[in-house]
Motif scaffolding. Sequence first.
Motif, PDB file in Angstrom:
ATOM      1  N   PRO A   1       0.797  -1.226   0.000  1.00 28.84           N
ATOM      2  CA  PRO A   1       0.000   0.000   0.000  1.00 28.84           C
ATOM      3  C   PRO A   1       0.830   1.277   0.000  1.00 28.84           C
ATOM      4  O   PRO A   1       0.288   2.367  -0.120  1.00 28.84           O
TER       5      PRO A   1
ATOM      6  N   CYS B   1       3.060   5.374   6.787  1.00 26.95           N
ATOM      7  CA  CYS B   1       2.242   4.541   5.906  1.00 26.95           C
ATOM      8  C   CYS B   1       2.403   3.072   6.278  1.00 26.95           C
ATOM      9  O   CYS B   1       1.423   2.356   6.449  1.00 26.95           O
TER      10      CYS B   1
ATOM     11  N   TRP C   1      -0.673   0.652   7.807  1.00 27.23           N
ATOM     12  CA  TRP C   1      -1.179  -0.549   7.136  1.00 27.23           C
ATOM     13  C   TRP C   1      -0.777  -1.819   7.868  1.00 27.23           C
ATOM     14  O   TRP C   1      -1.496  -2.819   7.812  1.00 27.23           O
TER      15      TRP C   1
ATOM     16  N   GLU D   1     -10.138  -1.515  -2.060  1.00 21.30           N
ATOM     17  CA  GLU D   1     -10.651  -1.404  -0.689  1.00 21.30           C
ATOM     18  C   GLU D   1      -9.972  -0.256   0.059  1.00 21.30           C
ATOM     19  O   GLU D   1     -10.615   0.459   0.823  1.00 21.30           O
ATOM     20  N   ARG D   2      -8.673  -0.080  -0.171  1.00 18.51           N
ATOM     21  CA  ARG D   2      -7.948   1.005   0.501  1.00 18.51           C
ATOM     22  C   ARG D   2      -8.464   2.361   0.051  1.00 18.51           C
ATOM     23  O   ARG D   2      -8.558   3.291   0.859  1.00 18.51           O
TER      24      ARG D   2
ATOM     25  N   VAL E   1     -11.384   3.101   2.088  1.00 16.35           N
ATOM     26  CA  VAL E   1     -10.981   3.497   3.434  1.00 16.35           C
ATOM     27  C   VAL E   1     -10.608   4.979   3.430  1.00 16.35           C
ATOM     28  O   VAL E   1     -11.058   5.747   4.288  1.00 16.35           O
TER      29      VAL E   1
ATOM     30  N   LYS F   1      -5.693  10.270   3.099  1.00 14.16           N
ATOM     31  CA  LYS F   1      -4.726   9.410   3.788  1.00 14.16           C
ATOM     32  C   LYS F   1      -4.540   9.896   5.213  1.00 14.16           C
ATOM     33  O   LYS F   1      -4.241  11.055   5.442  1.00 14.16           O
TER      34      LYS F   1
END
Length: 89
Positions: free
Chosen positions: A19, A51, A55, A76-77, A80, A87
Motif C-alpha cells: 500500500p 504509511c 497498514w 478497498e484502501r 478506506v 490518507k
Amino acid sequence: MKIQMNKSARKLRNEDSNPCIEESDASQKCLDANNYDKSMCSAYFQRYKNCRKYWHNIMVQRRRDGVTPDMPSAAEREQVFAGVGGKPY
C-alpha cells in the motif's frame, strides 16, 4: 528483450500487496533529486514509515478478526481513504 523482475520485486510493485508504493517512490525521487543526501528527505521517509505502520496495524487487526486477505486490496484502501477524508498519515 523484455526484462523480468524477480518474484519479490514484483510483489513490492504490486499495489494490492504494497500500500505504500507512492510513498516509497517519493522517497526515492527525493534521494535522486538531492544527490542521496538523506537529511534533505526526512519528511518523505517519515511519511513512508507512517504509511507502513498504519497498514501494518490494519493487517494485524484483520488477522485477529479472521478477515482474508490480511491486506485490503488497492480498491478497498481507496474506500478506506474516502471514508476518512484522505490518507490518515
